[in-house]
Design a protein around this motif. Structure first.
Motif, short mmCIF file in Angstrom:
data_model
loop_
_atom_site.label_atom_id
_atom_site.label_comp_id
_atom_site.label_asym_id
_atom_site.label_seq_id
_atom_site.Cartn_x
_atom_site.Cartn_y
_atom_site.Cartn_z
N GLU A 25 -2.65 6.61 9.70
CA GLU A 25 -2.64 7.86 8.93
C GLU A 25 -1.81 8.94 9.62
O GLU A 25 -1.10 9.70 8.97
CB GLU A 25 -4.06 8.36 8.72
N GLU A 26 -1.91 9.01 10.92
CA GLU A 26 -1.18 10.04 11.68
C GLU A 26 0.31 9.74 11.73
O GLU A 26 1.14 10.64 11.54
CB GLU A 26 -1.75 10.13 13.10
N LEU A 27 0.66 8.50 12.01
CA LEU A 27 2.07 8.15 12.17
C LEU A 27 2.83 8.13 10.84
O LEU A 27 4.01 8.45 10.79
CB LEU A 27 2.20 6.78 12.83
N TYR A 28 2.14 7.72 9.79
CA TYR A 28 2.79 7.57 8.49
C TYR A 28 2.10 8.44 7.45
O TYR A 28 1.52 7.96 6.49
CB TYR A 28 2.78 6.09 8.08
N ASP A 29 2.18 9.74 7.65
CA ASP A 29 1.51 10.73 6.81
C ASP A 29 2.34 10.98 5.55
O ASP A 29 3.24 11.83 5.53
CB ASP A 29 1.32 12.03 7.61
N ASP A 66 9.88 6.39 2.41
CA ASP A 66 9.96 4.96 2.12
C ASP A 66 9.40 4.13 3.29
O ASP A 66 8.64 3.18 3.08
CB ASP A 66 11.41 4.53 1.85
N VAL A 67 9.76 4.51 4.51
CA VAL A 67 9.28 3.81 5.69
C VAL A 67 7.76 3.96 5.81
O VAL A 67 7.05 2.99 6.09
CB VAL A 67 9.98 4.33 6.97
N ARG A 72 2.50 1.68 5.80
CA ARG A 72 1.08 1.75 5.43
C ARG A 72 0.66 0.50 4.68
O ARG A 72 -0.43 -0.02 4.88
CB ARG A 72 0.80 2.97 4.58
N GLU A 73 1.52 0.02 3.80
CA GLU A 73 1.20 -1.18 3.05
C GLU A 73 1.09 -2.39 3.98
O GLU A 73 0.18 -3.20 3.85
CB GLU A 73 2.29 -1.42 2.00
N THR A 74 1.98 -2.46 4.94
CA THR A 74 2.00 -3.59 5.87
C THR A 74 0.89 -3.51 6.90
O THR A 74 0.24 -4.50 7.21
CB THR A 74 3.36 -3.66 6.60
N LEU A 75 0.67 -2.31 7.44
CA LEU A 75 -0.24 -2.16 8.56
C LEU A 75 -1.67 -1.80 8.17
O LEU A 75 -2.52 -1.68 9.04
CB LEU A 75 0.28 -1.07 9.50
N SER A 76 -1.94 -1.64 6.90
CA SER A 76 -3.27 -1.20 6.51
C SER A 76 -4.33 -2.29 6.56
O SER A 76 -5.49 -2.02 6.34
CB SER A 76 -3.23 -0.58 5.11
N SER A 77 -3.93 -3.51 6.86
CA SER A 77 -4.92 -4.58 6.97
C SER A 77 -5.78 -4.34 8.22
O SER A 77 -5.41 -3.63 9.13
CB SER A 77 -4.22 -5.93 7.05
N LYS A 78 -6.91 -4.96 8.22
CA LYS A 78 -7.86 -4.78 9.31
C LYS A 78 -7.32 -5.39 10.60
O LYS A 78 -6.55 -6.33 10.60
CB LYS A 78 -9.18 -5.47 8.98
#
Length: 83
Positions: A25-29, A66-67, A72-78
């Motif tokens: 959340e912080e890195l990709y706000d 875009d990044v 977020r889509e890629t890294l949002s997994s547990k």
């Protein structure tokens, strides 16, 4: 033995998941980047930014957006912790 391992590891895994989510959340706000796009547009409209500055910053922010969306889509997994 496995019950003890679960009792000891579960809180650590929970904390790791929370930290992982907060870091993403912080890195990709996404909302922050969208706010910057609005601010950039406003500064251009009131004359504080030239057309060239506006377009350059807009392009940078769109790339960041875009990044951020892709990350977020890629890294949002547990987080997986292997035993």
């Amino acid at each position: 033995m496995f019950v003890l391992d679960d009792l000891l590891l579960r809180p650590i895994i929970s904390v790791a998941n929370v930290i992982h989510s907060m870091a993403i959340e912080e890195l990709y706000d996404i909302q922050g980047i969208q706010d910057e796009l609005k601010e950039n547009r406003l500064l251009f409209e009131i004359g504080d930014r030239s057309t060239e500055e506006y377009e350059q910053r807009r392009d940078e922010l769109r790339t960041q957006l875009d990044v951020a969306r892709e990350a977020r889509e890629t890294l949002s997994s547990k987080v997986e912790v292997k035993r």
